[in-house]
Design an enzyme around this catalytic site. Structure first.
Site, PDB file in Angstrom:
ATOM      1  N   GLU A  60       1.198  -1.140   0.466  1.00 24.32           N
ATOM      2  CA  GLU A  60      -0.353  -0.278   0.180  1.00 24.32           C
ATOM      3  C   GLU A  60       1.007   1.490   0.009  1.00 24.32           C
ATOM      4  OE1 GLU A  60      -2.837  -3.020   0.909  1.00 24.32           O
ATOM      5  OE2 GLU A  60      -0.701  -2.764   1.885  1.00 24.32           O
ATOM      6  N   HIS A 129     -11.122  -5.797   8.091  1.00 24.42           N
ATOM      7  CA  HIS A 129     -11.545  -6.097   6.857  1.00 24.42           C
ATOM      8  C   HIS A 129     -13.173  -4.355   7.036  1.00 24.42           C
ATOM      9  CE1 HIS A 129      -9.251  -9.107   5.390  1.00 24.42           C
ATOM     10  NE2 HIS A 129      -9.923  -8.682   4.419  1.00 24.42           N
TER      11      HIS A 129
END
Length: 325
Positions: A60, A129
């Site tokens: 990321e 998540h």
């Protein structure tokens, strides 16, 4: 206009952006061959090629660093982080570079970068998540934070975000991806950033939220109408920069407010909204501003998430307590 889900509206927006502007590129994990974990970019690599829709490594910080370099050199990158809970390795890039380059260079350089990130719970996802940490990013001046709640807004806000010269974190509520449909124009259009939306008019109490909370607020308002309580519902849409005028006007009319978000209560963005209501409409209030939020614990395993998240019943109870204060 065609009836679409939010994911279809987002895909149509990205398709149109790629088609209309050769400087637009999409990059992220699995956005190309697999079409994204939620299929938001399905078939776009096939249509526009691997140089425009780019599969990246699972890194990321590298995605955001690369996108920043592209933006500084005249491109318009649209970076996807698979889940907001995965964005933390990129936090340093966002805080120390993305949000500061305009200030650091006295506006000589800007970063026209949009970061898409699915977020929120209610879909029985694994650990990390379902985080709702949007408040972290509203404390990062230089970065706009946008959250759509309808398919129409999702398309229009994403297109507007891509036209903005400054970086935008575009948070997409996962549970809203396919749960509802709405009318969405086929053509390209913009929904202005920084403008909240009035979703329902009422005279007794103002309900304020964003993202996946909007269907909950609207259902609560419908059920409370049966008890002769008329709720006004406001969708914030842009968390930063936050524009409180519509909310303040509404609270001055209703004299009561309930702010709802699925992030943890402490230091959630609802605290900022509550503070601004107190500063701007204190003398109009008949009761304290109420907040409905999740508990101050890490997001639980999915067997307990419905107890953890705000619900219609929790919102209705908060409204009743506000009305009888």
């Amino acid at each position: 206009m065609k009836q679409m889900t939010m994911i279809q509206a987002l895909q149509q927006a990205m398709d149109g952006l790629l088609q209309s502007d050769g400087g637009v590129v999409i990059l992220g994990e699995d956005v190309g061959k697999n079409g994204g974990v939620f299929r938001a970019t399905d078939h776009l690599q096939e249509k526009y090629g691997e140089q425009r829709v780019i599969d990246t490594p699972l890194a990321e910080s590298g995605i955001i660093a690369t996108a920043t370099g592209l933006a500084l050199n005249g491109m318009k990158p649209l970076a996807e982080i698979q889940f907001l809970g995965f964005i933390y390795p990129a936090y340093d890039q966002m805080m120390t570079h993305v949000s500061r380059i305009r200030s650091r260079t006295l506006s000589k350089y800007t970063v026209p970068l949009v970061i898409r990130a699915p977020y929120g719970g209610g879909v029985r996802a694994p650990e990390i998540h379902s985080d709702s940490t949007e408040a972290l990013f509203t404390h990062m001046p230089g970065l706009k934070v946008v959250v759509p709640s309808t398919p129409y807004d999702a398309k229009g806000l994403l297109i507007a975000a891509m036209q903005d010269p400054d970086p935008v974190l575009f948070l997409e509520p996962i549970r809203s991806y396919r749960s509802t449909r709405g009318e969405v124009p086929e053509e390209m259009y913009e929904v202005p950033l920084g403008e909240p939306a009035l979703r329902r008019e009422g005279d007794d109490v103002t309900l304020i939220g964003w993202g996946a909370m909007m269907p909950i607020l609207l259902e609560a308002a419908e059920r409370l109408a049966e008890e002769a309580i008329q709720c006004e519902v406001i969708d914030v849409r842009t968390l930063y920069p936050f524009e409180p005028e519509l909310i303040i006007q509404s609270v001055k009319k209703t004299s009561r407010a309930v702010v709802v978000h699925e992030a943890q209560l402490t230091s959630g963005f609802g605290a900022e909204i509550s503070s601004q209501i107190q500063e701007e409409a204190f003398l109009y209030l008949r009761s304290p501003v109420a907040r409905v939020a999740s508990y101050d614990v890490p997001y639980p395993f999915f067997a307990m998430e419905q107890d953890y998240l705000p619900s219609v019943d929790k919102v209705m109870q908060a409204v009743r307590e506000t009305m009888t204060y």
